[in-house]
Scaffold this motif. Structure first.
Motif, PDB file in Angstrom:
ATOM      1  N   ALA A  95      45.195  41.024  50.514  1.00  0.00           N
ATOM      2  CA  ALA A  95      43.601  40.982  52.057  1.00  0.00           C
ATOM      3  C   ALA A  95      42.677  41.919  51.999  1.00  0.00           C
ATOM      4  N   GLN A  96      43.022  43.468  51.815  1.00  0.00           N
ATOM      5  CA  GLN A  96      42.668  43.847  52.004  1.00  0.00           C
ATOM      6  C   GLN A  96      41.619  44.436  50.807  1.00  0.00           C
ATOM      7  N   PRO A  97      41.471  44.023  49.673  1.00  0.00           N
ATOM      8  CA  PRO A  97      41.177  44.331  48.950  1.00  0.00           C
ATOM      9  C   PRO A  97      40.154  43.161  48.653  1.00  0.00           C
ATOM     10  N   MET A  98      40.602  41.968  48.854  1.00  0.00           N
ATOM     11  CA  MET A  98      39.969  40.592  48.884  1.00  0.00           C
ATOM     12  C   MET A  98      38.957  40.805  50.451  1.00  0.00           C
ATOM     13  N   SER A  99      38.769  41.768  51.037  1.00  0.00           N
ATOM     14  CA  SER A  99      37.916  42.103  52.206  1.00  0.00           C
ATOM     15  C   SER A  99      36.831  42.808  51.980  1.00  0.00           C
ATOM     16  N   ARG A 155      44.289  45.049  40.676  1.00  0.00           N
ATOM     17  CA  ARG A 155      43.655  46.605  41.177  1.00  0.00           C
ATOM     18  C   ARG A 155      45.114  47.848  40.573  1.00  0.00           C
ATOM     19  N   PRO A 156      44.909  48.320  39.819  1.00  0.00           N
ATOM     20  CA  PRO A 156      46.420  49.436  40.251  1.00  0.00           C
ATOM     21  C   PRO A 156      46.536  49.936  41.587  1.00  0.00           C
ATOM     22  N   GLU A 157      46.392  49.732  43.122  1.00  0.00           N
ATOM     23  CA  GLU A 157      47.238  49.819  44.065  1.00  0.00           C
ATOM     24  C   GLU A 157      48.246  48.471  44.135  1.00  0.00           C
ATOM     25  N   ALA A 204      52.506  40.772  39.352  1.00  0.00           N
ATOM     26  CA  ALA A 204      51.542  41.115  40.056  1.00  0.00           C
ATOM     27  C   ALA A 204      50.404  40.101  39.001  1.00  0.00           C
ATOM     28  N   LYS A 205      50.384  38.719  39.115  1.00  0.00           N
ATOM     29  CA  LYS A 205      49.961  38.333  37.984  1.00  0.00           C
ATOM     30  C   LYS A 205      49.188  37.023  38.696  1.00  0.00           C
TER      31      LYS A 205
END
Length: 322
Positions: free
Chosen positions: A53-57, A278-280, A292-293
């Motif tokens: 959710a955070q990187p989407m935001s 994202r690497p994180e 993650a996919k």
């Protein structure tokens, strides 16, 4: 007399309506986006949703707010998304359960293939055959031999009737020729705790549920449900090595109501894919034994179709009802 003025107004109105989805997509998003998680806060689905959710935001320039709507095996949350306006401001963080298998076991208010718009997967989570640390079975072959010799005296736990952990155990019975007895629990924590007290011989778990118990030495993993060995669990053999054809993998992903503008679907797919890459995100998921996919909407549709086809005979033959 034919009124050309009225005709012109009608054509202009039609043009505006035709261009409305494009205009909506061009401005999207202009306000916060709600992502419904159909389970309680703190669970595995909720954890994964909050990671992306955070990187989407950040990418969308608007808050992406997680809203937990638990109940009825996840179907309450899914139904809320199905009934929402298809404008891209209400999304679902879905998974195998309410989006593929629950409808095989009881009547639900929606069709997972026609009432939702798949956007992208976020993660694949293989099911893992786990046994108590004190189990005599040191390998998958040991376990299969013991289960065959002891028959229904061997049990397996699940996080509830109709859960993927339940279906996976029955699927194992079908393909391995075993007859293990199912014992349902109310969630992952009490199920895994049952290992410690000696109530269970085995269970099919995700790395999200079992990691803490494995690291404490109270539970051992024997094999993984991917068709072959996976980097998610390095060195772990695949169940399919000894039980040909076995495959059990949960997916998590983002979907929306049917009827969303294609431009909005495409934009969200790109944003989700970037968040997953994202690497994180990759690091956090890897620590939880999660792959993650991302995917295209079409690929996620095929995944759901394939799961319905895979689990339908298991539900039928094991007579599973919710």
């Amino acid at each position: 007399m034919f009124n050309f003025r009225n005709l012109a107004c009608a054509l202009a109105g039609a043009a505006l309506l035709a261009n409305a989805p494009a205009a909506l997509a061009a401005d999207y998003p202009s306000r916060p986006i709600r992502v419904i998680v159909p389970y309680a806060a703190g669970g595995s689905t909720d954890q994964l949703a909050r990671v992306v959710a955070q990187p989407m935001s950040e990418a969308l320039g608007q808050p992406v707010v997680i809203e937990n709507r638990p109940g009825a095996g996840g179907t309450i949350g899914v139904d809320a998304v199905v009934r929402a306006d298809p404008d891209g401001y209400t999304l679902l963080f879905g998974n195998t359960g309410p989006n593929a298998v629950v409808g095989l076991m009881r009547k639900v208010s929606y069709d997972p293939l026609t009432d939702l718009q798949p956007i992208s997967t976020v993660a694949n989570v293989p099911m893992i055959l786990a046994v108590p640390a004190g189990s005599k079975a040191k390998t998958l072959q040991d376990f299969v031999a013991e289960a065959k010799s002891r028959g229904s005296a061997v049990n397996f736990g699940s996080v509830g009737v109709g859960s993927l952990s339940h279906l996976t155990g029955e699927y194992f019975n079908m393909l391995a020729g075993t007859s293990m007895t199912h014992i349902p629990y109310n969630g992952g924590a009490p199920m895994v705790t049952a290992f410690v007290t000696g109530e269970l011989d085995a269970a099919f778990v995700t790395g999200l549920d079992g990691a803490a118990f494995v690291s404490s030495g109270k539970v051992r993993y024997l094999a993984v449900g991917t068709p072959e060995a996976t980097a998610v669990l390095p060195g772990m053999p695949a169940i399919a090595d000894s039980v040909p054809g076995f495959r059990s993998i949960a997916w998590f992903g983002v979907l929306g109501p049917k009827g969303m503008p294609q431009e909005v679907v495409d934009k969200l797919q790109r944003v989700v894919a970037d968040a997953v890459a994202r690497p994180e995100t990759q690091r956090i998921f890897s620590e939880r034994n999660v792959e993650a996919k991302s995917s295209t909407p079409q690929e996620l549709t095929r995944i759901i179709e394939g799961e319905i086809e895979q689990w339908k005979p298991v539900v039928r033959d094991a007579r599973i009802e919710m």
